[in-house]
Design a protein around this motif. Structure first.
Motif, PDB file in Angstrom:
ATOM      1  N   SER A  52       0.977  -0.877  -0.209  1.00 49.89           N
ATOM      2  CA  SER A  52       0.146  -0.034   0.236  1.00 49.89           C
ATOM      3  C   SER A  52       1.288   1.288  -0.063  1.00 49.89           C
ATOM      4  O   SER A  52       0.027   2.204  -0.570  1.00 49.89           O
ATOM      5  CB  SER A  52      -0.983  -0.004   0.927  1.00 49.89           C
ATOM      6  OG  SER A  52      -1.888  -1.356   1.488  1.00 49.89           O
ATOM      7  N   TYR A  95      -8.412  -7.095   5.131  1.00 47.97           N
ATOM      8  CA  TYR A  95      -9.414  -5.646   6.012  1.00 47.97           C
ATOM      9  C   TYR A  95      -7.797  -4.652   5.181  1.00 47.97           C
ATOM     10  O   TYR A  95      -8.180  -4.198   4.514  1.00 47.97           O
ATOM     11  CB  TYR A  95      -9.736  -5.181   6.956  1.00 47.97           C
ATOM     12  CG  TYR A  95     -11.054  -5.596   7.100  1.00 47.97           C
ATOM     13  CD1 TYR A  95     -11.491  -6.115   6.068  1.00 47.97           C
ATOM     14  CD2 TYR A  95     -11.281  -5.572   8.811  1.00 47.97           C
ATOM     15  CE1 TYR A  95     -13.325  -6.563   6.721  1.00 47.97           C
ATOM     16  CE2 TYR A  95     -12.476  -5.935   9.000  1.00 47.97           C
ATOM     17  CZ  TYR A  95     -13.226  -6.944   8.338  1.00 47.97           C
ATOM     18  OH  TYR A  95     -14.727  -6.479   9.130  1.00 47.97           O
ATOM     19  N   ALA A  98      -8.189  -4.770   1.353  1.00 48.14           N
ATOM     20  CA  ALA A  98      -8.787  -3.398   0.708  1.00 48.14           C
ATOM     21  C   ALA A  98      -8.912  -2.153   0.964  1.00 48.14           C
ATOM     22  O   ALA A  98      -8.982  -0.906   0.130  1.00 48.14           O
ATOM     23  CB  ALA A  98     -10.619  -3.619   2.122  1.00 48.14           C
ATOM     24  N   GLN A  99      -8.099  -1.737   1.732  1.00 42.91           N
ATOM     25  CA  GLN A  99      -6.625  -0.265   1.373  1.00 42.91           C
ATOM     26  C   GLN A  99      -6.216  -1.358   0.812  1.00 42.91           C
ATOM     27  O   GLN A  99      -5.612   0.018  -0.019  1.00 42.91           O
ATOM     28  CB  GLN A  99      -5.712  -1.116   2.619  1.00 42.91           C
ATOM     29  CG  GLN A  99      -5.277   0.687   2.721  1.00 42.91           C
ATOM     30  CD  GLN A  99      -3.734   0.785   4.322  1.00 42.91           C
ATOM     31  OE1 GLN A  99      -4.457   0.988   4.827  1.00 42.91           O
ATOM     32  NE2 GLN A  99      -2.750   0.083   3.958  1.00 42.91           N
ATOM     33  N   LEU A 101      -6.380  -2.342  -2.257  1.00 32.80           N
ATOM     34  CA  LEU A 101      -7.329  -2.112  -3.587  1.00 32.80           C
ATOM     35  C   LEU A 101      -7.970  -0.193  -3.720  1.00 32.80           C
ATOM     36  O   LEU A 101      -7.807  -0.107  -4.654  1.00 32.80           O
ATOM     37  CB  LEU A 101      -8.543  -3.456  -3.369  1.00 32.80           C
ATOM     38  CG  LEU A 101      -7.870  -4.424  -3.552  1.00 32.80           C
ATOM     39  CD1 LEU A 101      -9.559  -5.319  -3.613  1.00 32.80           C
ATOM     40  CD2 LEU A 101      -7.391  -4.687  -4.716  1.00 32.80           C
ATOM     41  N   SER A 102      -8.003  -0.199  -2.512  1.00 31.21           N
ATOM     42  CA  SER A 102      -8.688   1.116  -2.679  1.00 31.21           C
ATOM     43  C   SER A 102      -7.482   2.089  -3.610  1.00 31.21           C
ATOM     44  O   SER A 102      -7.813   3.641  -3.576  1.00 31.21           O
ATOM     45  CB  SER A 102      -9.280   1.882  -1.084  1.00 31.21           C
ATOM     46  OG  SER A 102      -7.642   2.110  -0.267  1.00 31.21           O
ATOM     47  N   LEU A 125     -12.060   0.060  -6.694  1.00 31.96           N
ATOM     48  CA  LEU A 125     -12.640   0.912  -5.402  1.00 31.96           C
ATOM     49  C   LEU A 125     -13.445  -0.566  -5.231  1.00 31.96           C
ATOM     50  O   LEU A 125     -14.232  -0.284  -3.877  1.00 31.96           O
ATOM     51  CB  LEU A 125     -12.637   2.488  -6.005  1.00 31.96           C
ATOM     52  CG  LEU A 125     -13.635   3.109  -4.921  1.00 31.96           C
ATOM     53  CD1 LEU A 125     -11.914   3.343  -4.047  1.00 31.96           C
ATOM     54  CD2 LEU A 125     -13.907   4.564  -5.857  1.00 31.96           C
ATOM     55  N   SER A 128     -12.806  -2.785  -2.921  1.00 26.40           N
ATOM     56  CA  SER A 128     -12.985  -2.886  -1.512  1.00 26.40           C
ATOM     57  C   SER A 128     -13.240  -2.360  -0.753  1.00 26.40           C
ATOM     58  O   SER A 128     -13.299  -2.920  -0.178  1.00 26.40           O
ATOM     59  CB  SER A 128     -11.351  -0.894  -1.700  1.00 26.40           C
ATOM     60  OG  SER A 128     -11.735  -1.031  -0.458  1.00 26.40           O
ATOM     61  N   TYR A 135     -12.370   1.931   3.755  1.00 25.99           N
ATOM     62  CA  TYR A 135     -11.482   2.665   2.473  1.00 25.99           C
ATOM     63  C   TYR A 135     -12.190   3.596   2.048  1.00 25.99           C
ATOM     64  O   TYR A 135     -11.438   3.313   1.137  1.00 25.99           O
ATOM     65  CB  TYR A 135     -10.652   1.220   2.680  1.00 25.99           C
ATOM     66  CG  TYR A 135     -10.026   0.022   4.156  1.00 25.99           C
ATOM     67  CD1 TYR A 135      -8.678   1.165   3.944  1.00 25.99           C
ATOM     68  CD2 TYR A 135     -10.402  -0.332   4.607  1.00 25.99           C
ATOM     69  CE1 TYR A 135      -7.740   0.668   5.880  1.00 25.99           C
ATOM     70  CE2 TYR A 135      -9.674  -1.428   5.094  1.00 25.99           C
ATOM     71  CZ  TYR A 135      -8.494  -0.025   6.112  1.00 25.99           C
ATOM     72  OH  TYR A 135      -8.703  -1.500   7.171  1.00 25.99           O
ATOM     73  N   GLY A 139      -9.714   6.087  -0.266  1.00 25.59           N
ATOM     74  CA  GLY A 139      -9.491   5.673  -1.943  1.00 25.59           C
ATOM     75  C   GLY A 139      -9.821   6.692  -2.412  1.00 25.59           C
ATOM     76  O   GLY A 139      -9.145   7.144  -3.637  1.00 25.59           O
TER      77      GLY A 139
END
Length: 225
Positions: A52, A95, A98-99, A101-102, A125, A128, A135, A139
């Motif tokens: 990230s 989770y 998810a960060q 991906l955003s 998005l 995520s 998140y 994003g």
């Protein structure tokens, strides 16, 4: 941790359809959706947090070692991340993904400045949000940072070029919303589930995008006044 070892609570019913999909995939290959090993969870958290930070550095064109260290530290200290460690079981493989991906949504939109890049960003998005909706602000902020970077570096100051750029980034955000809601309805139908009433989740998106658009001037008003 043991209580959540064999299943998740509130995936599809909380609008977290991609969390349910990932949990099913992990269960299929590993026998359980979660891992109770702190060493494994900690290593995966470090890897995803590092990725990230790398994506954010690419968005912001950060190359100095001190800047990279600062970005990495800010991501770890972020409330959306620090809060995860109160319930460690879904943090690493879900989770923090998810960060990633955003942030990757903004990276894709900037990396490929055309409709395909905007579409890929919107899809990332939506994925995520399908894991954890918290998140989304990260994003959207990453999209704004990428947009600002393009404005600072681009020598084309024509109004048409600016409008196309605005449309691309806005299209990524709006497309992400639409894809999220479409997939959410699809998986609710496939699973025969319904959204929970907790915190107004069951009302989410039922009145279209207009209520969300109306919040934009409200946010500006509250910021300035």
């Amino acid at each position: 941790n043991f209580h959540y070892f064999f299943f998740f609570f509130a995936t599809y019913s909380s609008g977290r359809w991609f969390l349910g999909v990932l949990g099913s995939l992990f269960t299929r290959f590993f026998g359980a959706p979660n891992c109770a090993s702190p060493l494994f969870n900690g290593l995966i958290c470090l890897i995803l947090s590092g990725l990230s930070a790398w994506v954010l550095a690419e968005i912001m064109d950060v190359r100095s070692r001190s800047g990279l260290l600062l970005l990495s530290g800010l991501l770890v200290a972020s409330p959306a991340v620090a809060g995860l460690f109160g319930y460690m079981f879904p943090a690493p493989c879900y989770y923090l993904l998810a960060q990633l991906l955003s942030l990757s949504a903004a990276w894709a939109c900037r990396r490929r400045p055309d409709a395909l890049g905007a579409g890929a960003g919107g899809f990332l998005l939506a994925l995520s949000m399908g894991i954890y909706q918290s998140y989304l602000p990260m994003g959207l902020c990453a999209l704004l940072l990428a947009f600002a970077q393009e404005l600072c570096r681009d020598e084309d100051s024509r109004a048409r070029a600016l409008l196309l750029r605005v449309a691309r980034y806005a299209g990524t955000a709006i497309g992400g919303f639409l894809l999220y809601f479409l997939f959410n309805r699809l998986f609710l139908h496939l699973k025969g589930a319904a959204l929970d009433s907790y915190m107004g989740i069951s009302q989410m998106g039922q009145n279209g995008l207009l209520p969300y658009i109306r919040r934009i001037p409200v946010a500006y008003h509250q910021f300035f006044f």
